[in-house]
Design an enzyme around this catalytic site. Sequence first.
Site, PDB file in Angstrom:
ATOM      1  N   ASP A  74       0.852  -1.202   0.000  1.00 54.78           N
ATOM      2  CA  ASP A  74       0.000   0.000   0.000  1.00 54.78           C
ATOM      3  C   ASP A  74       0.881   1.242   0.000  1.00 54.78           C
ATOM      4  O   ASP A  74       1.106   1.860   1.040  1.00 54.78           O
ATOM      5  CB  ASP A  74      -0.911  -0.038   1.236  1.00 54.78           C
ATOM      6  CG  ASP A  74      -1.898   1.118   1.261  1.00 54.78           C
ATOM      7  OD1 ASP A  74      -2.192   1.685   0.181  1.00 54.78           O
ATOM      8  OD2 ASP A  74      -2.383   1.466   2.360  1.00 54.78           O
ATOM      9  N   LYS A  97       0.316   3.590  -2.521  1.00 54.61           N
ATOM     10  CA  LYS A  97      -0.544   4.599  -3.173  1.00 54.61           C
ATOM     11  C   LYS A  97       0.228   5.423  -4.203  1.00 54.61           C
ATOM     12  O   LYS A  97       0.361   6.638  -4.087  1.00 54.61           O
ATOM     13  CB  LYS A  97      -1.196   5.507  -2.135  1.00 54.61           C
ATOM     14  CG  LYS A  97      -2.054   4.749  -1.118  1.00 54.61           C
ATOM     15  CD  LYS A  97      -2.764   5.718  -0.187  1.00 54.61           C
ATOM     16  CE  LYS A  97      -3.608   5.014   0.851  1.00 54.61           C
ATOM     17  NZ  LYS A  97      -2.842   4.272   1.862  1.00 54.61           N
ATOM     18  N   ASP A 105       1.779   9.439  -9.939  1.00 58.12           N
ATOM     19  CA  ASP A 105       2.826  10.187 -10.650  1.00 58.12           C
ATOM     20  C   ASP A 105       2.451  10.175 -12.129  1.00 58.12           C
ATOM     21  O   ASP A 105       1.346   9.756 -12.493  1.00 58.12           O
ATOM     22  CB  ASP A 105       4.193   9.521 -10.397  1.00 58.12           C
ATOM     23  CG  ASP A 105       5.346  10.520 -10.478  1.00 58.12           C
ATOM     24  OD1 ASP A 105       5.355  11.345 -11.413  1.00 58.12           O
ATOM     25  OD2 ASP A 105       6.230  10.478  -9.611  1.00 58.12           O
ATOM     26  N   ARG A 156      -5.497  -0.450  13.680  1.00 63.10           N
ATOM     27  CA  ARG A 156      -5.543  -0.139  15.117  1.00 63.10           C
ATOM     28  C   ARG A 156      -6.474  -1.014  15.944  1.00 63.10           C
ATOM     29  O   ARG A 156      -6.109  -1.382  17.065  1.00 63.10           O
ATOM     30  CB  ARG A 156      -5.840   1.359  15.313  1.00 63.10           C
ATOM     31  CG  ARG A 156      -4.610   2.198  15.027  1.00 63.10           C
ATOM     32  CD  ARG A 156      -4.910   3.649  14.801  1.00 63.10           C
ATOM     33  NE  ARG A 156      -5.500   3.878  13.485  1.00 63.10           N
ATOM     34  CZ  ARG A 156      -5.691   5.079  12.948  1.00 63.10           C
ATOM     35  NH1 ARG A 156      -5.350   6.156  13.632  1.00 63.10           N
ATOM     36  NH2 ARG A 156      -6.210   5.207  11.749  1.00 63.10           N
TER      37      ARG A 156
HETATM   38  O1  C5P Z   1      -5.575   1.584  11.853  1.00 66.29           O
HETATM   39  P1  C5P Z   1      -6.619   1.543  10.774  1.00 66.29           P
HETATM   40  O2  C5P Z   1      -7.545   0.346  10.917  1.00 66.29           O
HETATM   41  O3  C5P Z   1      -7.338   2.845  10.602  1.00 66.29           O
HETATM   42  O4  C5P Z   1      -5.767   1.263   9.452  1.00 66.29           O
HETATM   43  C1  C5P Z   1      -6.275   1.461   8.178  1.00 66.29           C
HETATM   44  C2  C5P Z   1      -5.178   1.291   7.187  1.00 66.29           C
HETATM   45  O5  C5P Z   1      -5.739   1.397   5.900  1.00 66.29           O
HETATM   46  C3  C5P Z   1      -4.045   2.293   7.255  1.00 66.29           C
HETATM   47  O6  C5P Z   1      -2.843   1.581   7.021  1.00 66.29           O
HETATM   48  C4  C5P Z   1      -4.288   3.264   6.123  1.00 66.29           C
HETATM   49  O7  C5P Z   1      -3.102   3.692   5.508  1.00 66.29           O
HETATM   50  C5  C5P Z   1      -5.066   2.382   5.135  1.00 66.29           C
HETATM   51  N1  C5P Z   1      -5.980   3.062   4.233  1.00 66.29           N
HETATM   52  C6  C5P Z   1      -7.059   3.810   4.659  1.00 66.29           C
HETATM   53  N2  C5P Z   1      -7.893   4.401   3.749  1.00 66.29           N
HETATM   54  C7  C5P Z   1      -7.697   4.248   2.438  1.00 66.29           C
HETATM   55  C8  C5P Z   1      -6.612   3.476   1.989  1.00 66.29           C
HETATM   56  C9  C5P Z   1      -5.773   2.881   2.920  1.00 66.29           C
HETATM   57  O8  C5P Z   1      -7.271   3.925   5.867  1.00 66.29           O
HETATM   58  N3  C5P Z   1      -8.553   4.763   1.575  1.00 66.29           N
END
Ligand code: C5P
Length: 240
Positions: free
Chosen positions: A66, A68, A71, A214
């Site tokens: 991930d 993202k 570019d 989390r």
């Molecule tokens: O800790 P949490 O459950 O919020 O983690 C969500 C993960 O998903 C993080 O690593 C964040 O970078 C990723 N993410 C997100 N929303 C997006 C794409 C990825 O929260 N649209």
Amino acid sequence: MSRIVPARQRLIFALDVSTAREAHAWIERLGDSVAFYKIGLELLTSGDYFRVLDYLAEQDKRIFVDLKFHDVPATVGHAVRGLARFPVDFCTIHGQQPAMMRAAAEAAGAAGAMKILAVTVLTSMDAGDLSADGITRSPAEQVLTRAQAAQAAGCHGVIASGQEAASLRAARGKDFLIVCPGIRPNGPGGDDQKRTVGVAAAFANGADYIVVGRPIRQAADPRLAADALVDEIEAAVPAA
Ligand code: C5P
């Protein structure tokens, strides 16, 4: 969407830590409870990103890169081609600029089995954040618009909130992957995520995979928390 993919593989753990040492400790601690790992920007700047990737592969884990990408099309296409040499299942790019999405999808298709997922609207953003960017559409409309462009460009799926999964599934069909972060099993967590849903709702709405960080990392017993999420997925995913 049906049970062809086992429930445990539908849970993707966000390995958001900043050292390889912490990453390895989490992988060992979670053991067989987690089969799919997402590695992102925090690990990238540890300097040990590909060491962790190799370790996950040695442990037979599925891997979601991930980073993202966003570019010019040629740069993203070359980056995707390079990444596809590694045992990666999913790779994210931003769901903007059709030519860039096409370059990423073509590079992945030429190189192997890695799937390209387009980030539609980050789950940490709401209507206010979009309008601050000059976007007058609602998050749901913006997600649908970007998903349509991503599919037309050859991307395999999108990252979106579970709140948009039902309309996405209806609009983009059964084979388009929907991967949902912002999962909060016990309701909104008062953190940076704004478009949150619970596990059952995400899958009832048509998600294929959920990304959870989390709620597992901060649980008193993270392994038990992961197992409980898998049980919830098992109950929520319709039988084949
Ligand atoms: O800790 P949490 O459950 O919020 O983690 C969500 C993960 O998903 C993080 O690593 C964040 O970078 C990723 N993410 C997100 N929303 C997006 C794409 C990825 O929260 N649209």
